[in-house]
Design an enzyme around this catalytic site. Structure first.
Site, mmCIF file in Angstrom:
data_model
loop_
_atom_site.group_PDB
_atom_site.id
_atom_site.type_symbol
_atom_site.label_atom_id
_atom_site.label_comp_id
_atom_site.label_asym_id
_atom_site.label_seq_id
_atom_site.Cartn_x
_atom_site.Cartn_y
_atom_site.Cartn_z
ATOM 1 N N LYS A 1 8.630 -27.932 -22.347
ATOM 2 C CA LYS A 1 9.007 -26.884 -21.394
ATOM 3 C C LYS A 1 9.236 -27.376 -19.978
ATOM 4 O O LYS A 1 8.557 -28.288 -19.492
ATOM 5 C CB LYS A 1 7.929 -25.796 -21.378
ATOM 6 C CG LYS A 1 7.856 -25.014 -22.664
ATOM 7 C CD LYS A 1 9.091 -24.154 -22.854
ATOM 8 C CE LYS A 1 8.861 -22.780 -22.266
ATOM 9 N NZ LYS A 1 10.063 -21.962 -22.393
ATOM 10 N N SER B 1 4.355 -26.347 -19.891
ATOM 11 C CA SER B 1 3.588 -25.424 -20.719
ATOM 12 C C SER B 1 2.307 -26.105 -21.161
ATOM 13 O O SER B 1 2.283 -27.319 -21.386
ATOM 14 C CB SER B 1 4.423 -25.039 -21.938
ATOM 15 O OG SER B 1 3.580 -24.629 -23.003
ATOM 16 N N ASN C 1 -9.796 4.379 16.814
ATOM 17 C CA ASN C 1 -8.543 4.977 16.338
ATOM 18 C C ASN C 1 -7.337 4.452 17.117
ATOM 19 O O ASN C 1 -6.315 4.085 16.517
ATOM 20 C CB ASN C 1 -8.628 6.501 16.433
ATOM 21 C CG ASN C 1 -9.761 7.054 15.582
ATOM 22 O OD1 ASN C 1 -10.372 6.313 14.801
ATOM 23 N ND2 ASN C 1 -10.052 8.343 15.712
ATOM 24 N N GLU D 1 10.391 -16.692 -11.270
ATOM 25 C CA GLU D 1 9.879 -15.506 -11.966
ATOM 26 C C GLU D 1 8.827 -14.801 -11.118
ATOM 27 O O GLU D 1 8.743 -13.567 -11.095
ATOM 28 C CB GLU D 1 9.272 -15.918 -13.301
ATOM 29 C CG GLU D 1 10.280 -16.589 -14.235
ATOM 30 C CD GLU D 1 9.583 -17.478 -15.256
ATOM 31 O OE1 GLU D 1 8.750 -16.954 -16.004
ATOM 32 O OE2 GLU D 1 9.865 -18.692 -15.289
ATOM 33 N N TYR E 1 -6.316 11.285 13.286
ATOM 34 C CA TYR E 1 -6.854 10.181 12.504
ATOM 35 C C TYR E 1 -7.744 10.694 11.382
ATOM 36 O O TYR E 1 -8.632 11.520 11.593
ATOM 37 C CB TYR E 1 -7.687 9.240 13.395
ATOM 38 C CG TYR E 1 -8.259 8.073 12.607
ATOM 39 C CD1 TYR E 1 -7.523 6.897 12.436
ATOM 40 C CD2 TYR E 1 -9.504 8.163 11.984
ATOM 41 C CE1 TYR E 1 -8.032 5.852 11.680
ATOM 42 C CE2 TYR E 1 -10.015 7.117 11.230
ATOM 43 C CZ TYR E 1 -9.271 5.970 11.087
ATOM 44 O OH TYR E 1 -9.768 4.926 10.337
ATOM 45 N N SER F 1 -14.472 -2.807 5.745
ATOM 46 C CA SER F 1 -13.106 -3.342 5.641
ATOM 47 C C SER F 1 -13.001 -4.742 6.230
ATOM 48 O O SER F 1 -11.903 -5.291 6.328
ATOM 49 C CB SER F 1 -12.119 -2.407 6.352
ATOM 50 O OG SER F 1 -12.475 -2.265 7.712
ATOM 51 N N THR G 1 30.195 -9.014 -14.539
ATOM 52 C CA THR G 1 29.726 -7.640 -14.371
ATOM 53 C C THR G 1 29.199 -7.260 -15.748
ATOM 54 O O THR G 1 29.683 -7.774 -16.761
ATOM 55 C CB THR G 1 30.854 -6.678 -13.939
ATOM 56 O OG1 THR G 1 31.844 -6.654 -14.948
ATOM 57 C CG2 THR G 1 31.489 -7.111 -12.624
ATOM 58 N N HIS G 2 28.199 -6.426 -15.797
ATOM 59 C CA HIS G 2 27.544 -6.091 -17.079
ATOM 60 C C HIS G 2 27.018 -7.346 -17.777
ATOM 61 O O HIS G 2 26.892 -7.373 -18.997
ATOM 62 C CB HIS G 2 28.484 -5.330 -18.025
ATOM 63 C CG HIS G 2 29.219 -4.218 -17.362
ATOM 64 N ND1 HIS G 2 28.760 -2.923 -17.333
ATOM 65 C CD2 HIS G 2 30.378 -4.228 -16.649
ATOM 66 C CE1 HIS G 2 29.609 -2.168 -16.639
ATOM 67 N NE2 HIS G 2 30.597 -2.940 -16.213
HETATM 68 N N1 ARG Z 1 -11.359 0.229 10.502
HETATM 69 C C1 ARG Z 1 -10.807 1.507 10.768
HETATM 70 C C2 ARG Z 1 -9.346 1.621 10.330
HETATM 71 O O1 ARG Z 1 -8.818 0.671 9.926
HETATM 72 C C3 ARG Z 1 -11.025 2.044 12.102
HETATM 73 C C4 ARG Z 1 -12.160 2.915 11.903
HETATM 74 C C5 ARG Z 1 -12.108 4.101 12.687
HETATM 75 N N2 ARG Z 1 -13.139 4.819 12.062
HETATM 76 C C6 ARG Z 1 -13.500 6.032 12.361
HETATM 77 N N3 ARG Z 1 -14.427 6.523 11.639
HETATM 78 N N4 ARG Z 1 -12.926 6.699 13.298
HETATM 79 O O2 ARG Z 1 -8.784 2.699 10.325
#
Ligand code: ARG
Length: 471
Positions: A282, A276, A109, A289, A316, A22, A154-155
């Site tokens: 344009k 455009s 966690n 938008e 968790y 991540s 309205t509408h």
């Molecule tokens: N990067 C993780 C999260 O965003 C924390 C990972 C905790 N991982 C674990 N296997 N306990 O949740």
């Protein structure tokens, strides 16, 4: 590389690494992670788990990492999975063996839960400033065109004239509620999970309240299981963002259709208009938008996180990693929309003439005229019918406005009424003139002289109030 290598004989499968990684997302949390780690180090020292030298070495390392994060000098290592493991490894590289003590009594966690709350708190503060900026831009627009009249619809059909300032102040109301929703969410999320460990609570007696205080949280979370698995605050912030996005989207939609030359009420400033690739003519309001489009994305992020949490057992679960990206994306997306909208509103070109012409068309003052008949004693339903019949007759004759209805038209409509009072009015020689005067845009505006109405005096007061509040 696995920090939990002791438990395993061999390497992980690259496909597992890939889905678990991540770092590309959560590196945005680096400063929050370092801030949380520093408070944790001070907590460890107070609990006599670190010597003063160890504490100072760790804090020095964290501070130097902070400088490198700010300067963009960190080489994020994808093999280290996430921001927490990257920063811990980088710290150990700098401070040596003592780095191995940082994670004492902590789990990723409670760590990620802390990071997210710190991030949420500072980002919500930034959004609040931008919401205020947009409110100021709207009040500026309203003030620059204090006399401009807009066809209230309205509408999407002509309804009653309103002041443009009144219409614009409606958005200020929405944004004030949005600010309130973010503030509510922050008030609830401002507690410290640190010391909750993985699920049961840290195995050392350290002073969670002091660590919470150190991080400017209101206090420690009350339950370690909840603390490590709670993402309510992500939902609350995304709900606030999605609703704010919906508000901005409504304004974006109005700017888009008001920009069509058939209406010609506004043009977005040139810096916000796009051409455009094919059509040389344009001048498109793309940012308006896109603000409309971003609202859909925000809605999706909110429902995504709700789906993620539904049915998730305590405590968790790794699924929760999937709550990080929506939060970061949602708050960043709203920031984009707020900034683009602020720029468009600040430079919006308004054609007061086009607006006024539209505001006086569509028999938009019919309600004001029927209110005038009511004031002269005619029952409301009958007044409504009489004015409706006059509108139909004028329309048939190709006459465009109630200000053009002649005496004979009114006399006929009133004499044929079942209402005795209306028949009496037919005999009043001044009635036609009185009704024509009541049919002007100004008369119509002036009638809405109630709290929250569009009568000019009320709007001036509302604008003053908004200006005073926004400073
Ligand atoms: N990067 C993780 C999260 O965003 C924390 C990972 C905790 N991982 C674990 N296997 N306990 O949740």
């Amino acid at each position: 590389m696995r920090l939990w290598g002791g438990r395993f004989a061999g390497p992980s499968d690259p496909r597992a690494d890939e889905i678990g990684r991540s770092i590309d997302v959560d590196r945005v949390l680096a400063l929050d992670d370092l801030e949380g780690s520093a408070a944790h180090v001070r907590g460890l020292f107070s609990a006599r788990l670190l010597t003063a030298e160890e504490r100072d070495a760790l804090l020095g390392g964290l501070a130097s990492l902070r400088d490198d994060v700010v300067a963009g000098r960190i080489d994020w290592d994808p093999s280290l999975e996430d921001v927490h493991l990257n920063l811990e490894a980088a710290l150990s590289e700098r401070v040596g063996a003592v780095g191995a003590k940082l994670h004492t009594g902590r789990s990723r966690n409670d760590q990620v839960a802390t990071d997210l709350r710190l991030f949420a708190r500072r980002t919500a503060a930034d959004l609040d400033a931008r919401l205020l900026g947009l409110e100021r831009a709207l009040v500026g627009l309203a003030s620059r065109h204090a006399g401009a009249v807009l066809p209230g619809t309205t509408h999407l059909q002509p309804a009653q004239p309103v002041l443009l300032a009144h219409h614009v102040l409606a958005y200020v109301e929405m944004l004030e509620r949005d600010r309130g929703r973010f503030a509510d969410a922050v008030a609830r999320l401002n507690v410290s999970p640190l010391g909750s460990g993985a699920v049961a609570g840290a195995g050392f007696r350290f002073d969670r309240a002091a660590v919470a205080h150190d991080l400017a949280f209101d206090g420690p979370t009350a339950n370690s299981i909840d603390a490590t698995s709670d993402r309510d605050f992500v939902v609350e912030l995304l709900a606030a963002a999605a609703l704010c996005g919906a508000h901005l989207s409504r304004l974006g939609e109005e700017i888009a259709w008001w920009s069509n030359p058939a209406f010609g009420f506004v043009r977005v400033p040139e810096g916000f208009a796009t051409g455009s690739s094919m059509m040389p003519n344009k001048r498109n309001p793309d940012p308006a938008e896109l603000v409309r489009g971003k609202a859909a994305r925000l809605t999706g992020l909110l429902t995504g996180v709700l789906g993620l949490l539904k049915g998730l057992p305590l405590a968790y679960q790794r699924d929760l990693q999937e709550s990080v990206e929506p939060l970061l994306d949602g708050l960043a997306t709203l920031r984009l929309s707020l900034d683009a909208m602020t720029g468009m509103v600040e430079g919006l070109e308004v054609s007061e003439e086009r607006m006024r012409a539209a505001a006086s068309s569509g028999f938009s003052t019919a309600t004001a005229v029927s209110d005038l008949l009511v004031e002269r004693g005619v029952a409301f339903r009958e007044a409504h019918r009489i004015v409706g019949a006059v509108v139909r007759g004028l329309e048939d004759d190709g006459v465009g406005a109630l200000t053009e209805a002649g005496d004979t038209v009114w006399r006929e409509a009133l004499t044929t009424s079942a209402d005795t009072c209306a028949r009496g009015l037919a005999a009043d020689p001044g009635i036609g003139q009185a009704l024509r005067e009541g049919a002007t845009v100004e008369a119509s505006l002036a009638r809405a002289d109630v709290v929250g109405g569009t009568a000019p005096g009320r709007v001036v007061a509302a604008l003053d109030e908004a200006r005073a509040r926004l400073g």
